[in-house]
Scaffold this active site. Structure first.
Site, PDB file in Angstrom:
ATOM      1  N   ASP A   1       0.829  -1.243  -0.013  1.00  0.00           N
ATOM      2  CA  ASP A   1      -0.126   0.126  -0.019  1.00  0.00           C
ATOM      3  C   ASP A   1       0.764   1.143  -0.015  1.00  0.00           C
ATOM      4  O   ASP A   1       1.869   1.369   0.731  1.00  0.00           O
ATOM      5  CB  ASP A   1      -1.122  -0.016   1.292  1.00  0.00           C
ATOM      6  CG  ASP A   1      -2.129   0.868   0.901  1.00  0.00           C
ATOM      7  OD1 ASP A   1      -3.286   0.427   0.996  1.00  0.00           O
ATOM      8  OD2 ASP A   1      -2.014   2.322   1.225  1.00  0.00           O
ATOM      9  N   ILE A   2       0.618   2.458  -0.917  1.00  0.00           N
ATOM     10  CA  ILE A   2       1.346   3.546  -1.101  1.00  0.00           C
ATOM     11  C   ILE A   2       1.409   4.374   0.279  1.00  0.00           C
ATOM     12  O   ILE A   2       2.150   5.123   0.552  1.00  0.00           O
ATOM     13  CB  ILE A   2       0.870   4.219  -2.306  1.00  0.00           C
ATOM     14  CG1 ILE A   2       1.966   5.205  -2.640  1.00  0.00           C
ATOM     15  CG2 ILE A   2      -0.543   4.964  -1.948  1.00  0.00           C
ATOM     16  CD1 ILE A   2       1.644   5.816  -4.320  1.00  0.00           C
TER      17      ILE A   2
ATOM     18  N   HIS B   1      -6.933  -5.635   2.303  1.00  0.00           N
ATOM     19  CA  HIS B   1      -5.943  -5.110   3.003  1.00  0.00           C
ATOM     20  C   HIS B   1      -5.241  -6.249   3.926  1.00  0.00           C
ATOM     21  O   HIS B   1      -5.983  -6.682   4.733  1.00  0.00           O
ATOM     22  CB  HIS B   1      -6.393  -3.763   3.802  1.00  0.00           C
ATOM     23  CG  HIS B   1      -6.784  -2.698   3.159  1.00  0.00           C
ATOM     24  ND1 HIS B   1      -6.129  -1.533   2.920  1.00  0.00           N
ATOM     25  CD2 HIS B   1      -8.117  -2.551   2.818  1.00  0.00           C
ATOM     26  CE1 HIS B   1      -6.930  -0.865   2.283  1.00  0.00           C
ATOM     27  NE2 HIS B   1      -8.190  -1.396   2.055  1.00  0.00           N
TER      28      HIS B   1
ATOM     29  N   GLY C   1     -15.935   2.779   3.757  1.00  0.00           N
ATOM     30  CA  GLY C   1     -14.770   3.432   3.587  1.00  0.00           C
ATOM     31  C   GLY C   1     -13.893   3.189   2.268  1.00  0.00           C
ATOM     32  O   GLY C   1     -12.650   3.286   2.177  1.00  0.00           O
ATOM     33  N   GLN C   2     -14.662   2.300   1.508  1.00  0.00           N
ATOM     34  CA  GLN C   2     -13.758   1.891   0.107  1.00  0.00           C
ATOM     35  C   GLN C   2     -13.714   3.385  -0.620  1.00  0.00           C
ATOM     36  O   GLN C   2     -14.550   3.984  -0.869  1.00  0.00           O
ATOM     37  CB  GLN C   2     -14.761   0.883  -0.499  1.00  0.00           C
ATOM     38  CG  GLN C   2     -13.979   0.562  -1.806  1.00  0.00           C
ATOM     39  CD  GLN C   2     -14.862  -0.601  -2.824  1.00  0.00           C
ATOM     40  OE1 GLN C   2     -15.870  -0.926  -2.368  1.00  0.00           O
ATOM     41  NE2 GLN C   2     -14.015  -1.020  -3.687  1.00  0.00           N
TER      42      GLN C   2
ATOM     43  N   HIS D   1     -10.234  -4.978  -3.487  1.00  0.00           N
ATOM     44  CA  HIS D   1      -8.846  -5.441  -2.626  1.00  0.00           C
ATOM     45  C   HIS D   1      -9.105  -5.822  -1.315  1.00  0.00           C
ATOM     46  O   HIS D   1      -9.955  -5.140  -0.570  1.00  0.00           O
ATOM     47  CB  HIS D   1      -8.058  -4.293  -2.963  1.00  0.00           C
ATOM     48  CG  HIS D   1      -8.651  -2.975  -2.469  1.00  0.00           C
ATOM     49  ND1 HIS D   1      -9.611  -2.093  -3.037  1.00  0.00           N
ATOM     50  CD2 HIS D   1      -8.426  -2.406  -1.094  1.00  0.00           C
ATOM     51  CE1 HIS D   1      -9.745  -1.234  -2.456  1.00  0.00           C
ATOM     52  NE2 HIS D   1      -9.214  -1.193  -1.175  1.00  0.00           N
TER      53      HIS D   1
ATOM     54  N   ASN E   1     -12.911  -3.264   2.413  1.00  0.00           N
ATOM     55  CA  ASN E   1     -14.010  -2.185   2.689  1.00  0.00           C
ATOM     56  C   ASN E   1     -14.923  -2.372   1.276  1.00  0.00           C
ATOM     57  O   ASN E   1     -14.338  -2.305   0.357  1.00  0.00           O
ATOM     58  CB  ASN E   1     -13.316  -0.992   2.682  1.00  0.00           C
ATOM     59  CG  ASN E   1     -12.505  -0.563   3.914  1.00  0.00           C
ATOM     60  OD1 ASN E   1     -12.880  -1.244   5.050  1.00  0.00           O
ATOM     61  ND2 ASN E   1     -11.322  -0.063   3.867  1.00  0.00           N
TER      62      ASN E   1
HETATM   63  P1  AMP Z   1      -9.914   1.593   0.368  1.00  0.00           P
HETATM   64  O1  AMP Z   1     -10.097   2.609   1.197  1.00  0.00           O
HETATM   65  O2  AMP Z   1     -10.112   0.228   1.140  1.00  0.00           O
HETATM   66  O3  AMP Z   1     -10.343   1.706  -0.897  1.00  0.00           O
HETATM   67  O4  AMP Z   1      -8.251   1.301   0.216  1.00  0.00           O
HETATM   68  C1  AMP Z   1      -7.341   1.891  -1.044  1.00  0.00           C
HETATM   69  C2  AMP Z   1      -6.130   1.943  -0.602  1.00  0.00           C
HETATM   70  O5  AMP Z   1      -5.339   1.816  -1.805  1.00  0.00           O
HETATM   71  C3  AMP Z   1      -5.589   2.834   0.512  1.00  0.00           C
HETATM   72  O6  AMP Z   1      -4.962   2.147   1.448  1.00  0.00           O
HETATM   73  C4  AMP Z   1      -4.562   3.720  -0.508  1.00  0.00           C
HETATM   74  O7  AMP Z   1      -3.352   3.967   0.285  1.00  0.00           O
HETATM   75  C5  AMP Z   1      -4.040   2.605  -1.396  1.00  0.00           C
HETATM   76  N1  AMP Z   1      -3.724   3.191  -2.845  1.00  0.00           N
HETATM   77  C6  AMP Z   1      -4.243   4.064  -3.534  1.00  0.00           C
HETATM   78  N2  AMP Z   1      -3.647   4.080  -4.791  1.00  0.00           N
HETATM   79  C7  AMP Z   1      -2.520   3.231  -4.568  1.00  0.00           C
HETATM   80  C8  AMP Z   1      -1.415   2.881  -5.346  1.00  0.00           C
HETATM   81  N3  AMP Z   1      -0.957   3.656  -6.651  1.00  0.00           N
HETATM   82  N4  AMP Z   1      -0.437   2.000  -4.935  1.00  0.00           N
HETATM   83  C9  AMP Z   1      -0.540   1.340  -3.703  1.00  0.00           C
HETATM   84  N5  AMP Z   1      -1.651   1.475  -3.054  1.00  0.00           N
HETATM   85  C10 AMP Z   1      -2.562   2.518  -3.261  1.00  0.00           C
END
Ligand code: AMP
Length: 114
Positions: A30-31, A102, A93-94, A100, A87
């Site tokens: 995760d970024i 986590h 919170g998605q 995906h 999520n």
């Molecule tokens: P969610 O809130 O469950 O949709 O989580 C989305 C996740 O994607 C968050 O934890 C972000 O930090 C992660 N994210 C968004 N863009 C990227 C990316 N380019 N590379 C890695 N993680 C990302």
């Protein structure tokens, strides 16, 4: 999906730090990590959320689960423990609408989650 950031990662158009990959699944760091270990496990196929999984994705759902276990093994947290969260929907919170999971580990977690 042209405007999906995770589809762009799958296509190689956006770089990522890959932890695991097979024919159907990708896992990358995760970024914006929320724990010392924070890896996202995604299907390569665009599925909007867990709520959009259907009978035709039974095998894919299993592969995602097994990939998460492999990610836990590769990141060294299989024995100590990890949390696997998805999520589903904006109300939960998605923020990225490509399914995906986590995988979070390496610190204390509270229950129930906030
Ligand atoms: P969610 O809130 O469950 O949709 O989580 C989305 C996740 O994607 C968050 O934890 C972000 O930090 C992660 N994210 C968004 N863009 C990227 C990316 N380019 N590379 C890695 N993680 C990302």
């Amino acid at each position: 999906m042209d405007d999906c950031i995770f589809c762009k990662i799958v296509a190689g158009d956006i770089p990522c730090d890959t932890v695991y990959e097979d024919e159907d699944v990708m896992a990358f760091k995760d970024i914006n990590p929320k724990a010392p270990v924070h890896v996202l496990i995604i299907p390569k196929e665009h599925v909007e959320s867990a709520a959009h999984l259907g009978d035709q994705q039974v095998e894919l759902a299993g592969r995602l689960q097994l990939a998460a276990v492999e990610v836990a093994r590769r990141t060294g947290v299989l024995e100590d423990g990890f949390r696997l969260v998805t999520n589903s929907g904006a109300g939960a919170g998605q923020a990225v609408f490509h399914l995906h999971y986590h995988l979070l580990a390496g610190r204390e977690f509270t229950w129930p989650p906030g």
